[in-house]
Design a protein around this motif. Sequence first.
Motif, PDB file in Angstrom:
ATOM      1  N   TRP A 186      10.023  10.951 -11.431  1.00 49.60           N
ATOM      2  CA  TRP A 186      10.050   9.971 -10.165  1.00 49.60           C
ATOM      3  C   TRP A 186       8.727   9.634  -9.971  1.00 49.60           C
ATOM      4  CZ3 TRP A 186      13.812   7.653  -6.759  1.00 49.60           C
ATOM      5  CH2 TRP A 186      14.603   7.626  -7.996  1.00 49.60           C
ATOM      6  N   HIS A 187       7.615   8.996  -9.639  1.00 49.65           N
ATOM      7  CA  HIS A 187       6.421   8.118  -8.744  1.00 49.65           C
ATOM      8  C   HIS A 187       6.739   7.841  -8.172  1.00 49.65           C
ATOM      9  CE1 HIS A 187       5.734   8.699 -13.260  1.00 49.65           C
ATOM     10  NE2 HIS A 187       6.776   7.824 -14.049  1.00 49.65           N
ATOM     11  N   LEU A 188       5.582   8.278  -7.021  1.00 49.90           N
ATOM     12  CA  LEU A 188       5.089   7.555  -5.652  1.00 49.90           C
ATOM     13  C   LEU A 188       4.040   6.946  -5.890  1.00 49.90           C
ATOM     14  CD1 LEU A 188       6.748   7.740  -2.635  1.00 49.90           C
ATOM     15  CD2 LEU A 188       5.239   9.507  -2.567  1.00 49.90           C
ATOM     16  N   VAL A 189       4.109   5.794  -5.443  1.00 45.66           N
ATOM     17  CA  VAL A 189       3.193   5.007  -5.501  1.00 45.66           C
ATOM     18  C   VAL A 189       2.031   4.792  -4.250  1.00 45.66           C
ATOM     19  CG1 VAL A 189       1.496   2.828  -5.822  1.00 45.66           C
ATOM     20  CG2 VAL A 189       3.246   3.875  -7.431  1.00 45.66           C
ATOM     21  N   GLY A 190       0.968   4.310  -3.603  1.00 42.80           N
ATOM     22  CA  GLY A 190       0.200   4.376  -2.438  1.00 42.80           C
ATOM     23  C   GLY A 190      -1.186   4.057  -2.509  1.00 42.80           C
ATOM     24  N   ARG A 191      -1.442   3.656  -1.407  1.00 45.23           N
ATOM     25  CA  ARG A 191      -3.409   2.804  -1.656  1.00 45.23           C
ATOM     26  C   ARG A 191      -3.998   3.953  -1.133  1.00 45.23           C
ATOM     27  NH1 ARG A 191      -3.385  -2.988   0.315  1.00 45.23           N
ATOM     28  NH2 ARG A 191      -0.907  -3.908  -0.901  1.00 45.23           N
ATOM     29  N   ALA A 192      -5.122   4.404  -2.254  1.00 49.17           N
ATOM     30  CA  ALA A 192      -6.015   5.089  -1.949  1.00 49.17           C
ATOM     31  C   ALA A 192      -6.892   4.537  -0.607  1.00 49.17           C
ATOM     32  CB  ALA A 192      -6.926   5.150  -3.858  1.00 49.17           C
ATOM     33  N   GLY A 193      -6.846   6.011  -0.120  1.00 53.08           N
ATOM     34  CA  GLY A 193      -7.176   5.888   1.229  1.00 53.08           C
ATOM     35  C   GLY A 193      -6.832   5.831   1.986  1.00 53.08           C
ATOM     36  N   GLU A 194      -5.395   5.433   1.907  1.00 58.15           N
ATOM     37  CA  GLU A 194      -4.746   4.984   3.152  1.00 58.15           C
ATOM     38  C   GLU A 194      -3.481   6.420   3.369  1.00 58.15           C
ATOM     39  OE1 GLU A 194      -2.597   1.499   3.645  1.00 58.15           O
ATOM     40  OE2 GLU A 194      -5.589   0.498   2.692  1.00 58.15           O
ATOM     41  N   ASP A 195      -2.841   6.705   4.387  1.00 59.16           N
ATOM     42  CA  ASP A 195      -1.705   7.584   5.086  1.00 59.16           C
ATOM     43  C   ASP A 195      -0.936   6.884   4.238  1.00 59.16           C
ATOM     44  OD1 ASP A 195      -3.247   9.071   5.921  1.00 59.16           O
ATOM     45  OD2 ASP A 195      -2.294   8.618   7.881  1.00 59.16           O
ATOM     46  N   LEU A 196       0.727   7.575   3.481  1.00 60.54           N
ATOM     47  CA  LEU A 196       1.569   7.579   2.937  1.00 60.54           C
ATOM     48  C   LEU A 196       2.543   6.276   3.957  1.00 60.54           C
ATOM     49  CD1 LEU A 196       2.528   9.956   0.337  1.00 60.54           C
ATOM     50  CD2 LEU A 196       1.371   7.279  -0.667  1.00 60.54           C
ATOM     51  N   VAL A 197       2.816   5.844   3.911  1.00 60.11           N
ATOM     52  CA  VAL A 197       4.435   5.060   4.776  1.00 60.11           C
ATOM     53  C   VAL A 197       5.276   6.257   5.176  1.00 60.11           C
ATOM     54  CG1 VAL A 197       4.263   3.210   4.005  1.00 60.11           C
ATOM     55  CG2 VAL A 197       5.612   4.218   2.671  1.00 60.11           C
ATOM     56  N   PRO A 198       5.519   6.358   6.392  1.00 58.75           N
ATOM     57  CA  PRO A 198       6.653   6.993   6.210  1.00 58.75           C
ATOM     58  C   PRO A 198       7.883   7.522   5.715  1.00 58.75           C
ATOM     59  CG  PRO A 198       6.005   6.208   8.436  1.00 58.75           C
ATOM     60  CD  PRO A 198       5.675   5.454   7.218  1.00 58.75           C
ATOM     61  N   ALA A 256      -5.108   9.074  -2.416  1.00 57.52           N
ATOM     62  CA  ALA A 256      -3.395   8.253  -1.739  1.00 57.52           C
ATOM     63  C   ALA A 256      -3.783  10.228  -0.456  1.00 57.52           C
ATOM     64  CB  ALA A 256      -2.497   8.352  -1.712  1.00 57.52           C
ATOM     65  N   LYS A 257      -3.550   9.700   0.471  1.00 54.36           N
ATOM     66  CA  LYS A 257      -3.034  11.016   2.158  1.00 54.36           C
ATOM     67  C   LYS A 257      -1.609  11.166   1.839  1.00 54.36           C
ATOM     68  CE  LYS A 257      -7.377   9.541   4.098  1.00 54.36           C
ATOM     69  NZ  LYS A 257      -8.091   8.847   5.614  1.00 54.36           N
ATOM     70  N   PRO A 258      -1.207  11.819   1.383  1.00 54.66           N
ATOM     71  CA  PRO A 258       0.129  12.285   2.282  1.00 54.66           C
ATOM     72  C   PRO A 258       0.154  12.334   3.827  1.00 54.66           C
ATOM     73  CG  PRO A 258      -0.769  14.724   1.398  1.00 54.66           C
ATOM     74  CD  PRO A 258      -1.919  13.625   1.073  1.00 54.66           C
ATOM     75  N   GLY A 259      -0.545  11.881   4.307  1.00 57.55           N
ATOM     76  CA  GLY A 259      -0.157  11.947   6.193  1.00 57.55           C
ATOM     77  C   GLY A 259      -0.344  13.071   7.325  1.00 57.55           C
ATOM     78  N   LEU A 317       8.309  11.012   4.034  1.00 55.17           N
ATOM     79  CA  LEU A 317      10.065  11.877   3.979  1.00 55.17           C
ATOM     80  C   LEU A 317       9.860  12.015   2.294  1.00 55.17           C
ATOM     81  CD1 LEU A 317      11.611  10.225   6.063  1.00 55.17           C
ATOM     82  CD2 LEU A 317      10.527  12.526   6.433  1.00 55.17           C
ATOM     83  N   MET A 318       9.480  11.632   1.449  1.00 55.53           N
ATOM     84  CA  MET A 318      10.287  12.005  -0.476  1.00 55.53           C
ATOM     85  C   MET A 318       9.215  13.431   0.016  1.00 55.53           C
ATOM     86  SD  MET A 318      10.184   9.408  -3.107  1.00 55.53           S
ATOM     87  CE  MET A 318       9.959   9.978  -4.811  1.00 55.53           C
ATOM     88  N   LEU A 319       8.339  12.902  -0.289  1.00 55.64           N
ATOM     89  CA  LEU A 319       7.244  14.054  -0.631  1.00 55.64           C
ATOM     90  C   LEU A 319       7.508  15.302   0.044  1.00 55.64           C
ATOM     91  CD1 LEU A 319       3.938  12.808  -0.154  1.00 55.64           C
ATOM     92  CD2 LEU A 319       5.392  13.613  -2.772  1.00 55.64           C
ATOM     93  N   GLU A 320       8.549  15.353   1.141  1.00 55.00           N
ATOM     94  CA  GLU A 320       8.734  16.623   2.782  1.00 55.00           C
ATOM     95  C   GLU A 320      10.168  17.314   1.187  1.00 55.00           C
ATOM     96  OE1 GLU A 320       8.697  15.669   5.919  1.00 55.00           O
ATOM     97  OE2 GLU A 320       6.669  15.076   6.223  1.00 55.00           O
TER      98      GLU A 320
END
Length: 140
Positions: free
Chosen positions: A103-115, A137-140, A119-122
């Motif tokens: 599985w791959h999770l994509v987020g924007r560099a330097g921004e918090d991940l969406v909720p 990417a910041k996990p939040g 939750l998926m990472l947790e």
Amino acid sequence: MLVAPAPASNARRSRRVTLEDSPSATWLLREPGSGTRGTTEELLRELELAPAVLTVGSNGAILESVEMGLGIALISGDAAASQLESGALEEWRHGRLPLRREWHLVGRAGEDLVPTARLMLEHLGTQGGRAPVANGAKPG
């Protein structure tokens, strides 16, 4: 997991099958481009099977189609959990199953991940999965 309609008299929730001996079953697949479809097609190639296929647009529609006896499907165990628990479906076990997928999770560099992504990472962390965060990417 591979799911099939459960026979009315069947008290089991799973059984071992030999897929090579039952090529007449129609396989219900997700739409082209779906990761689940790609995984199913890869499994069929590895098993050297060329069954009839029917494309269905969602996991819910696939599960209902299997329940109605239209075919069998390779689907996430989480997606089929309630139908397996109720006895509407049975799991067909085979030596090549269950399959593991990346599985791959994509987020924007330097921004918090969406909720939802957080939750998926947790969840992965609590299940012993490896959940690396790369490219800033910041996990939040």
